[in-house]
Motif scaffolding. Structure first.
Motif, mmCIF file in Angstrom:
data_model
loop_
_atom_site.group_PDB
_atom_site.id
_atom_site.type_symbol
_atom_site.label_atom_id
_atom_site.label_comp_id
_atom_site.label_asym_id
_atom_site.label_seq_id
_atom_site.Cartn_x
_atom_site.Cartn_y
_atom_site.Cartn_z
ATOM 1 N N THR A 15 0.828 -1.203 0.000
ATOM 2 C CA THR A 15 0.000 0.000 0.000
ATOM 3 C C THR A 15 0.864 1.255 0.000
ATOM 4 O OG1 THR A 15 -1.736 -1.167 1.219
ATOM 5 C CG2 THR A 15 -1.823 1.243 1.233
ATOM 6 N N ILE A 16 1.975 1.209 0.742
ATOM 7 C CA ILE A 16 2.892 2.351 0.784
ATOM 8 C C ILE A 16 3.483 2.601 -0.597
ATOM 9 C CG2 ILE A 16 5.103 3.155 1.709
ATOM 10 C CD1 ILE A 16 4.396 1.648 4.296
ATOM 11 N N THR A 55 2.199 1.733 -3.479
ATOM 12 C CA THR A 55 1.135 2.227 -4.356
ATOM 13 C C THR A 55 0.847 3.699 -4.086
ATOM 14 O OG1 THR A 55 0.115 0.029 -4.363
ATOM 15 C CG2 THR A 55 -1.253 1.870 -5.083
ATOM 16 N N ALA A 56 0.884 4.089 -2.814
ATOM 17 C CA ALA A 56 0.614 5.482 -2.458
ATOM 18 C C ALA A 56 1.644 6.426 -3.070
ATOM 19 C CB ALA A 56 0.610 5.637 -0.944
ATOM 20 N N TYR A 89 -0.962 7.724 -6.201
ATOM 21 C CA TYR A 89 -1.705 8.239 -5.055
ATOM 22 C C TYR A 89 -3.189 8.378 -5.366
ATOM 23 C CZ TYR A 89 -3.281 11.409 -1.397
ATOM 24 O OH TYR A 89 -3.962 11.994 -0.360
ATOM 25 N N ASP A 90 -4.014 7.848 -4.461
ATOM 26 C CA ASP A 90 -5.473 7.932 -4.585
ATOM 27 C C ASP A 90 -6.007 8.792 -3.435
ATOM 28 O OD1 ASP A 90 -8.163 7.653 -4.848
ATOM 29 O OD2 ASP A 90 -8.205 5.470 -4.630
ATOM 30 N N ASP A 118 -8.456 7.169 -0.950
ATOM 31 C CA ASP A 118 -8.043 6.013 -0.156
ATOM 32 C C ASP A 118 -7.619 6.467 1.245
ATOM 33 O OD1 ASP A 118 -5.979 4.013 0.938
ATOM 34 O OD2 ASP A 118 -6.806 2.921 -0.770
ATOM 35 N N ASP A 159 -5.914 4.926 3.661
ATOM 36 C CA ASP A 159 -4.523 4.630 3.989
ATOM 37 C C ASP A 159 -3.564 5.602 3.304
ATOM 38 O OD1 ASP A 159 -5.153 2.563 5.666
ATOM 39 O OD2 ASP A 159 -4.899 0.998 4.149
ATOM 40 N N HIS A 160 -3.865 5.955 2.062
ATOM 41 C CA HIS A 160 -3.028 6.910 1.344
ATOM 42 C C HIS A 160 -3.051 8.280 2.033
ATOM 43 C CE1 HIS A 160 -2.917 4.658 -2.788
ATOM 44 N NE2 HIS A 160 -2.705 3.858 -1.756
ATOM 45 N N GLN A 161 -4.234 8.703 2.461
ATOM 46 C CA GLN A 161 -4.357 9.984 3.158
ATOM 47 C C GLN A 161 -3.592 9.959 4.481
ATOM 48 O OE1 GLN A 161 -8.368 11.397 3.608
ATOM 49 N NE2 GLN A 161 -8.920 10.919 1.496
ATOM 50 N N LEU A 188 -1.113 8.156 5.283
ATOM 51 C CA LEU A 188 0.322 8.088 5.025
ATOM 52 C C LEU A 188 0.898 9.476 4.773
ATOM 53 C CD1 LEU A 188 2.677 6.041 4.581
ATOM 54 C CD2 LEU A 188 2.136 6.176 2.136
ATOM 55 N N PHE A 189 0.266 10.257 3.905
ATOM 56 C CA PHE A 189 0.829 11.548 3.508
ATOM 57 C C PHE A 189 0.499 12.677 4.485
ATOM 58 C CE2 PHE A 189 1.398 9.384 -0.511
ATOM 59 C CZ PHE A 189 2.603 9.912 -0.963
#
Length: 342
Positions: free
Chosen positions: A48-49, A51-52, A56-57, A60, A62-64, A66-67
């Protein structure tokens, strides 16, 4: 001329073993950084990391996370860990005190008091103003420590410097607490910050403090040849054309800047500047630039590990990162004192 010749001779000793140590530390930083992004109240997989970062989605969760939260926290840990370790190495080199560390000698407490006092006075500090105020507080606090430790015939011995630092730190912390008690809202806002924590760091915080921290780091490396000469003794340094007083003032100013930016970003986290330089010096020897490089890598590793422990020990709740470093650092300090003064 003498200074450049001395520096050239001293820094041709980059042995293969020490370079391997630096490479190992770099790998440790990379591994700790990846684990820091994975570990949390909600684990995020390495896939997932990846892919982010590549696709970046914004929808998502998890993406949010993360960043917005984990990546700024990771960058803050790298900046703060490196700055505190480098500050400790600078102070130990300049005042020749093996127990020198920004938390023990009052720099962190002075920086925190300056920031809190400014807020209590109703002044709206933004941008580069807050790191500058924190750096001035750190410098003033340490100047008081040096003045107190210099009283008496024996001068500023390691024990007197350490005791003076503890006294000034305690006084600054008590004044800080008194100011916060006057303003309940400020107490709530700053409670976790004063314990030393990396949670909630934003990209705005990093944009302000990162350039100052990088500038201080570059200045420390530029000063390294003079510090190497200073390590041989004041008389030898003067013979090599070094202005001893100016070099010490420059080094302590850089230490105040690095400590101030670290406190601005994460609060007064302690003992990173004590543990890392001691371990580094045992492995890397007396080469100042190698010590600085190793500190810039070892500090983030130690702080990242402490931060991951802070997130997992009582999950889903978190402990302030400074509590973990304080517990480990206190034990390390006791061992050092026992060995140094026995």
């Amino acid at each position: 001329m003498a200074e450049s010749a001395f520096a050239g001779a001293r820094y041709r000793t980059f042995s293969t073993g020490r370079l391997l140590v630096l490479a190992g530390l770099l790998c440790a930083v990379a591994c700790a950084a990846l684990l820091s992004l994975v570990i949390g109240a909600r684990p995020i997989s390495s896939n997932t990391i990846l892919t982010a970062f590549t696709a970046y989605d914004p929808t998502d969760f998890d993406h949010q996370a993360l960043f917005l939260f984990r990546l700024p926290r990771l960058i803050a840990a790298i900046l703060v860990g490196g700055a505190l370790a480098l500050t400790g190495a600078l102070m130990q080199a300049v005042i020749r005190n093996p127990l020198a560390e920004p938390q023990l000698l009052g720099l962190n407490a002075g920086a925190a008091l300056a920031v809190v006092a400014t807020s209590a006075a109703g002044l709206d500090v933004a941008g580069l103003t807050r790191p500058a105020i924190a750096a001035l507080g750190a410098f003033a606090s340490f100047a008081i420590v040096l003045a107190l430790s210099g009283i008496g015939r024996s001068g500023a011995t390691p024990l007197k410097v350490t005791l003076s630092g503890v006294i000034v730190s305690a006084f600054a912390a008590s004044v800080t607490s008194a100011l916060l008690l006057i303003d309940d809202q400020a107490l709530q806002d700053l409670r976790l910050w004063l314990a030393g924590d990396l949670a909630g760091r934003s990209s705005d915080n990093l944009a302000i403090t990162a350039p100052v921290s990088v500038a201080g780091t570059v200045a420390a490396f530029l000063l390294a040849p003079r510090l190497s000469a200073l390590a041989l003794g004041d008389e030898v340094a003067r013979g090599l054309g070094i202005n001893v007083k100016r070099t010490r003032l420059a080094a302590l100013s850089i230490a105040a800047i690095l400590s101030g930016t670290a406190v601005t970003l994460a609060g007064p986290i302690g003992f990173i500047g004590l543990i890392v330089p001691h371990l580094v010096r045992r492995i890397m020897g007396e080469n100042i630039r190698l010590q600085f490089l190793a500190c810039l890598l070892g500090g983030p590793v130690l702080l990242l590990v402490a931060d991951m422990l802070a997130r997992r020990l009582i999950a889903p709740a978190e402990i302030a990162t400074g509590v973990i470093t304080g517990a480990v650092g206190a034990l390390f300090f006791i061992i050092l004192v026992a060995r140094h003064f026995r």
